[in-house]
Design a protein around this motif. Structure first.
Motif, PDB file in Angstrom:
ATOM      1  N   UNK A 405      -2.786   5.892  10.235  1.00  0.00           N
ATOM      2  CA  UNK A 405      -4.022   5.498  10.524  1.00  0.00           C
ATOM      3  C   UNK A 405      -4.458   6.260  11.666  1.00  0.00           C
ATOM      4  N   UNK A 406      -3.845   7.164  12.318  1.00  0.00           N
ATOM      5  CA  UNK A 406      -4.218   8.023  13.356  1.00  0.00           C
ATOM      6  C   UNK A 406      -5.312   8.559  13.444  1.00  0.00           C
ATOM      7  N   UNK A 407      -5.921   8.781  12.347  1.00  0.00           N
ATOM      8  CA  UNK A 407      -7.458   9.456  12.220  1.00  0.00           C
ATOM      9  C   UNK A 407      -7.180  10.867  12.325  1.00  0.00           C
ATOM     10  N   UNK A 408      -8.089  11.765  12.826  1.00  0.00           N
ATOM     11  CA  UNK A 408      -8.210  13.369  12.379  1.00  0.00           C
ATOM     12  C   UNK A 408      -7.099  13.884  13.747  1.00  0.00           C
ATOM     13  N   UNK A 409      -6.448  14.940  13.103  1.00  0.00           N
ATOM     14  CA  UNK A 409      -5.573  15.816  14.139  1.00  0.00           C
ATOM     15  C   UNK A 409      -5.859  17.248  14.359  1.00  0.00           C
ATOM     16  N   UNK A 410      -6.176  17.441  15.565  1.00  0.00           N
ATOM     17  CA  UNK A 410      -6.532  18.728  16.081  1.00  0.00           C
ATOM     18  C   UNK A 410      -5.413  19.692  16.050  1.00  0.00           C
ATOM     19  N   UNK A 411      -5.220  20.666  15.081  1.00  0.00           N
ATOM     20  CA  UNK A 411      -3.844  21.452  14.934  1.00  0.00           C
ATOM     21  C   UNK A 411      -4.304  22.775  15.717  1.00  0.00           C
ATOM     22  N   UNK A 412      -3.706  23.148  16.952  1.00  0.00           N
ATOM     23  CA  UNK A 412      -4.242  24.415  17.688  1.00  0.00           C
ATOM     24  C   UNK A 412      -2.870  24.970  18.269  1.00  0.00           C
ATOM     25  N   UNK A 413      -3.088  26.404  18.278  1.00  0.00           N
ATOM     26  CA  UNK A 413      -2.102  27.033  19.034  1.00  0.00           C
ATOM     27  C   UNK A 413      -1.724  28.420  18.109  1.00  0.00           C
ATOM     28  N   UNK A 414      -1.146  29.205  18.916  1.00  0.00           N
ATOM     29  CA  UNK A 414      -0.777  30.449  18.293  1.00  0.00           C
ATOM     30  C   UNK A 414       0.467  30.586  17.360  1.00  0.00           C
ATOM     31  N   UNK A 415       1.060  29.352  17.369  1.00  0.00           N
ATOM     32  CA  UNK A 415       2.270  29.192  16.377  1.00  0.00           C
ATOM     33  C   UNK A 415       1.978  28.178  15.288  1.00  0.00           C
ATOM     34  N   UNK A 416       0.905  27.524  15.315  1.00  0.00           N
ATOM     35  CA  UNK A 416       0.438  26.458  14.159  1.00  0.00           C
ATOM     36  C   UNK A 416       0.487  27.186  12.938  1.00  0.00           C
ATOM     37  N   UNK A 417      -0.027  28.482  12.753  1.00  0.00           N
ATOM     38  CA  UNK A 417      -0.246  28.878  11.652  1.00  0.00           C
ATOM     39  C   UNK A 417       0.458  30.283  11.185  1.00  0.00           C
ATOM     40  N   UNK A 418       1.708  30.295  12.065  1.00  0.00           N
ATOM     41  CA  UNK A 418       2.432  31.623  11.640  1.00  0.00           C
ATOM     42  C   UNK A 418       3.731  31.322  11.124  1.00  0.00           C
ATOM     43  N   UNK A 419       4.225  31.874   9.981  1.00  0.00           N
ATOM     44  CA  UNK A 419       5.360  31.689   9.434  1.00  0.00           C
ATOM     45  C   UNK A 419       6.290  32.803  10.306  1.00  0.00           C
ATOM     46  N   UNK A 420       5.844  34.028  10.957  1.00  0.00           N
ATOM     47  CA  UNK A 420       6.681  34.598  11.451  1.00  0.00           C
ATOM     48  C   UNK A 420       7.112  34.417  12.744  1.00  0.00           C
ATOM     49  N   UNK A 421       6.419  33.445  13.358  1.00  0.00           N
ATOM     50  CA  UNK A 421       6.938  33.037  14.637  1.00  0.00           C
ATOM     51  C   UNK A 421       7.999  31.893  14.654  1.00  0.00           C
ATOM     52  N   UNK A 422       8.263  31.354  13.419  1.00  0.00           N
ATOM     53  CA  UNK A 422       9.252  30.559  13.202  1.00  0.00           C
ATOM     54  C   UNK A 422      10.640  31.011  13.292  1.00  0.00           C
ATOM     55  N   UNK A 423      10.889  32.261  13.172  1.00  0.00           N
ATOM     56  CA  UNK A 423      12.021  33.002  13.056  1.00  0.00           C
ATOM     57  C   UNK A 423      12.385  33.705  14.080  1.00  0.00           C
ATOM     58  N   UNK A 424      14.079  33.601  14.229  1.00  0.00           N
ATOM     59  CA  UNK A 424      14.455  34.313  15.196  1.00  0.00           C
ATOM     60  C   UNK A 424      14.590  35.908  15.269  1.00  0.00           C
ATOM     61  N   UNK A 425      15.269  36.548  16.219  1.00  0.00           N
ATOM     62  CA  UNK A 425      15.191  37.984  16.554  1.00  0.00           C
ATOM     63  C   UNK A 425      15.941  38.819  15.733  1.00  0.00           C
ATOM     64  N   UNK A 426      17.107  38.113  14.949  1.00  0.00           N
ATOM     65  CA  UNK A 426      17.468  39.047  14.004  1.00  0.00           C
ATOM     66  C   UNK A 426      17.358  38.425  12.525  1.00  0.00           C
ATOM     67  N   UNK A 427      16.169  37.833  12.397  1.00  0.00           N
ATOM     68  CA  UNK A 427      15.723  37.410  11.035  1.00  0.00           C
ATOM     69  C   UNK A 427      15.094  39.010  10.450  1.00  0.00           C
ATOM     70  N   UNK A 428      15.084  39.019   9.110  1.00  0.00           N
ATOM     71  CA  UNK A 428      14.838  40.239   8.500  1.00  0.00           C
ATOM     72  C   UNK A 428      13.274  40.889   8.996  1.00  0.00           C
ATOM     73  N   UNK A 429      12.520  39.963   8.947  1.00  0.00           N
ATOM     74  CA  UNK A 429      11.102  40.068   9.321  1.00  0.00           C
ATOM     75  C   UNK A 429      11.034  40.752  10.830  1.00  0.00           C
ATOM     76  N   UNK A 430      11.774  40.435  11.803  1.00  0.00           N
ATOM     77  CA  UNK A 430      12.056  40.676  13.152  1.00  0.00           C
ATOM     78  C   UNK A 430      12.518  42.088  13.263  1.00  0.00           C
ATOM     79  N   UNK A 431      13.443  42.413  12.494  1.00  0.00           N
ATOM     80  CA  UNK A 431      14.226  43.615  12.577  1.00  0.00           C
ATOM     81  C   UNK A 431      13.242  44.791  11.657  1.00  0.00           C
ATOM     82  N   UNK A 432      12.574  44.535  10.999  1.00  0.00           N
ATOM     83  CA  UNK A 432      11.799  45.257  10.304  1.00  0.00           C
ATOM     84  C   UNK A 432      10.779  46.040  11.448  1.00  0.00           C
ATOM     85  N   UNK A 433      10.385  45.048  12.199  1.00  0.00           N
ATOM     86  CA  UNK A 433       9.421  45.681  13.096  1.00  0.00           C
ATOM     87  C   UNK A 433      10.351  46.490  13.933  1.00  0.00           C
TER      88      UNK A 433
END
Length: 797
Positions: A405-433
């Protein structure tokens, strides 16, 4: 074409491996031997994304030691990787004179670095679980996926002890404590290598040694480590992996120790590793590091001297592509700078791996079986379980878990809606770059590295949910999202929307932190070292703006190292360290925030208040500046913001009883410590019971505390758990003034608790015995048993 004499011993699978190695070695030309000490990038054998027979005829004519990253350096899907690996092996087996297959190696820092493979939490998060068995299961999953794709050697675990989180590769490590690093590393090696070499994957421990103790926290910088510290802290996890887990490969570090680059350090690679520890596997170079002896360290005059220095020191294989171990090594042989016997020894070690892996009998994989193994549901379950237990609740003023019953939640920040930013430096997505950047800059790490123009790369985050996805799935339109700002950019254009969302909400969840990788867009990862531990970009300002609304704030840090300034940690109502939690990380974060899962992670590294404290670690010496006349700095406490081993939960645990089974123990024997802990809350939870010792007086100064054992326990509300630690005295020795490992008579204090600064004194016991007795054999760990205590039976009236 392959021309093998009838009855050749090396083709007889029933013959002993050593006989097969000797027979094959005797048949090889110099060119064929040198080829076994080299490697080639997989994309060098591709044309238009497909295996190229024409390129193979040029590159593979004398055979090959290693193929570098069929999965991780191409854009191929899992089935295509297996098909390409089979094509390469088929050429080597049927089109070269002796038919010697190659070892395919891949990066496995957070799972197999491949499209479609499971992306596990980064190692610093895995260490936060304090559960080695979970790491073994993780590595076993990686082993299965690698074998399915045709890979045989994984470049992990990272056994670097790190006490300076400015270093970008902190995220790849298991933290600051040699015992914890060793337990996690040994478990990973056992899981990856398996019980049967012909079904296992060679583990490659790195970076040998002291790489994480670099000057200024800078990548590739010198490490200043006196001999005793080197032995007791930095060499220790490698020694445990060799002696306990049968580690089969070691990668030397880029850096130097006392003026000697590690790739040319014979004392380390041959005398200690092979001579003292009995290591029988291969030492592989870090990428481009043989030539670095010349081009970077200025230790060698040219490639020829670099090749001679590396090989004679004990570096067997050059990665990622043959460079100095080609013509330059041949010239060193002609000049007498390297002996034929030294080449033969290195080649024999490579061949031994290939026979033990079963490559001569089974060089190919079943391409139709790949789909059911790679990223299988059972592997995703391991990733989720690891992510859940990796999250460390650093602070909680009662706001978490968020109530229904906490009510509304403001979800904010550069890592809130990024799948890429959840991954480490030797993930495939990172090494693609990384490969794209290498192609654009026509080089990588200062070396020539030709990435074909027709090699098209894609980000591989399809199907990886974000924190926004997971919270919205649970809370629906109660979630109000605002980006706020980017990780590293300076724009504040999104602040207004973020502040408005927070002001209108009942609680604000800020998802902040890093972007991991190796490129200039990354803020953590290899070669992404930082001079500050505050959040990069304008994220600290975003925190201030949102807190100013008066709405309670929960900070979720998706980062590769301890981050965040004083304001964030002091003013936010809760702080959750999520590290880089992988493809299931967003779900784990949402579950913990909403109380579906109890947080139980513990810090594997002390959390500094600022860079001015570094190095800050729990196992310092008495004289280490923590107890001098005034104690603290003029402008800051000397204590860390959060101590090693710290981590809160929603279920409070207490230590009820601690006992030692004896007051004296003979050298070579063991002591038993029994602990009863109770869950005093109203919900089930998990806790990590930690055992430390202190040697109050010795012939050389000792740390104020040393972790020697730990156990993860679970208990329902009001329930108790008993933990029994058996502590062998062989764990309590140290390197004396003569630099011999020794166990001294005297008293040992035992402390038990839930973090390095929340401990109960269990008692003191004396080690007795003849000081002149033979050396007590070193022990790397004891045993632990965990038993639930049945509830007390009610007394009859």
């Amino acid at each position: 074409m392959t021309t093998v004499e009838s009855g050749a011993i090396y083709t007889d699978r029933a013959a002993p491996v050593e006989e097969r190695v000797a027979d094959l070695l005797a048949r090889m030309t110099r060119e064929e031997k040198l080829a076994q000490l080299g490697s080639v990038w997989a994309f060098s054998l591709m044309d238009g994304g497909r295996y190229s027979e024409e390129r193979a005829q040029t590159v593979l004519r004398h055979g090959l030691g290693h193929v570098t990253r069929v999965a991780g350096a191409t854009n191929l899907k899992a089935v295509q990787v297996a098909r390409a690996a089979n094509a390469i092996q088929r050429f080597l087996v049927t089109r070269t004179r002796l038919g010697i297959p190659a070892i395919v190696h891949e990066e496995v820092c957070s799972g197999l670095m491949a499209r479609e493979a499971t992306i596990f939490p980064q190692a610093i998060g895995v260490a936060s679980t304090w559960e080695p068995e979970l790491n073994r299961r993780l590595a076993d999953a990686v082993r299965a996926q690698m074998r399915a794709m045709g890979s045989h050697q994984g470049l992990s675990p990272v056994l670097d002890v790190v006490r300076d989180p400015r270093w970008g590769r902190t995220e790849e490590t298991y933290g600051e404590d040699p015992y914890l690093v060793a337990r996690m590393g040994v478990a990973f090696v056992r899981g990856l290598q398996g019980d049967c070499p012909a079904e296992g994957v060679i583990a490659t421990a790195k970076h040998f040694v002291g790489y994480g103790a670099s000057e200024g926290g800078l990548n590739w910088a010198p490490a200043h480590l006196p001999p005793r510290l080197l032995r007791e802290v930095y060499l220790y996890p490698f020694e445990a992996a060799v002696r306990e887990a049968g580690l089969q490969s070691v990668m030397a570090g880029y850096h130097e120790l006392d003026g000697i680059p590690c790739h040319a350090n014979r004392e380390l690679l041959t005398e200690v590793l092979r001579g003292e520890w009995g290591f029988t596997g291969t030492v592989v170079s870090d990428y481009f590091a043989v030539d670095d002896l010349h081009s970077y360290h200025r230790f060698a005059e040219d490639k020829r001297q670099a090749a001679a220095a590396a090989l004679t020191a004990g570096t067997d294989v050059e990665l990622p592509a043959t460079d100095a171990y080609a013509d330059a090594l041949a010239r060193a042989l002609d000049a007498g700078e390297v002996g034929e016997g030294e080449v033969d020894e290195a080649v024999a070690r490579v061949l031994r791996h290939k026979f033990e892996l079963g490559l001569f009998e089974n060089p190919y994989v079943d391409e139709t079986a790949v789909a059911v193994t790679v990223n299988a549901e059972r592997h995703r379950e391991v990733a989720l379980e690891t992510a859940r237990r990796s999250l460390v609740l650093l602070k909680n003023e009662g706001i978490l878990p968020l109530r229904p019953a906490a009510g509304t939640v403001a979800l904010i920040g550069p890592n809130a809606d990024s799948a890429r930013h959840l991954l480490g430096d030797y993930s495939f997505a990172a090494h693609v770059e990384s490969l794209l950047e290498a192609r654009e800059r026509k080089g990588l790490l200062g070396q020539t590295m030709t990435v074909p123009d027709d090699l098209e790369m894609e980000e591989s985050t399809d199907g990886v949910p974000t924190v926004r996805d997971e919270l919205t799935a649970r809370l629906g339109d109660r979630v109000r999202y605002a980006h706020g700002c980017d990780v590293i950019d300076a724009s504040r254009d999104g602040f207004g929307e973020a502040v408005a969302a927070a002001a209108a909400a009942d609680v604000a969840v800020l998802v902040l932190g890093d972007r991991s990788g190796l490129t200039t867009r990354a803020t953590t990862g290899e070669s992404r070292d930082r001079s500050s531990l505050e959040l990069p970009g304008v994220q600290e300002d975003l925190v201030r703006a949102v807190v100013a609304t008066g709405t309670p704030v929960v900070a979720v840090l998706v980062a590769g190292r301890p981050v965040g300034g004083d304001f964030l940690h002091e003013e936010c109502a809760a702080v959750l360290m999520a590290w880089l939690p992988g493809q299931t990380g967003a779900r784990a974060i949402a579950e913990v925030l909403l109380g579906e899962v109890n947080p139980s992670g513990k810090l594997p590294i002390s959390y500094p208040r600022s860079v001015g404290q570094i190095p800050v670690f729990y196992g310092h010496k008495v004289s280490g500046g923590r107890s001098h006349w005034h104690g603290d700095y003029v402008d800051s406490p000397v204590s860390p913001r959060y101590p090693f081993g710290h981590g809160l939960g929603y279920a409070p645990f207490v230590v009820e009883n601690v006992t030692l089974d004896r007051a004296e123990v003979a050298a070579g024997d063991s002591v038993t410590v029994e602990v009863t802990v109770a869950n005093t809350g109203d919900r089930a939870g998990e806790e990590v019971v930690q055992l430390y010792i202190r040697d109050p007086q010795a012939s050389v100064t000792r740390p104020v505390l040393e972790l020697k054992s730990f156990a993860r326990v679970s208990a329902g509300p009001g329930r108790r758990t008993a933990v029994r630690f058996r502590l062998p005295t062989g764990q309590l020795g140290f390197y004396n003034r003569n630099m011999d490992y020794a166990l001294e008579t005297g008293h040992i204090e035992v402390h038990v608790g839930f973090s390095s600064d929340a401990l109960t004194l269990a008692g003191t016991f004396a080690i007795t015995g003849d000081a002149g007795r033979p050396e007590v054999r070193k022990a790397y760990t004891g045993t632990v048993s965990v038993v639930e205590v049945p509830p007390a039976t009610a007394r009859p009236r």
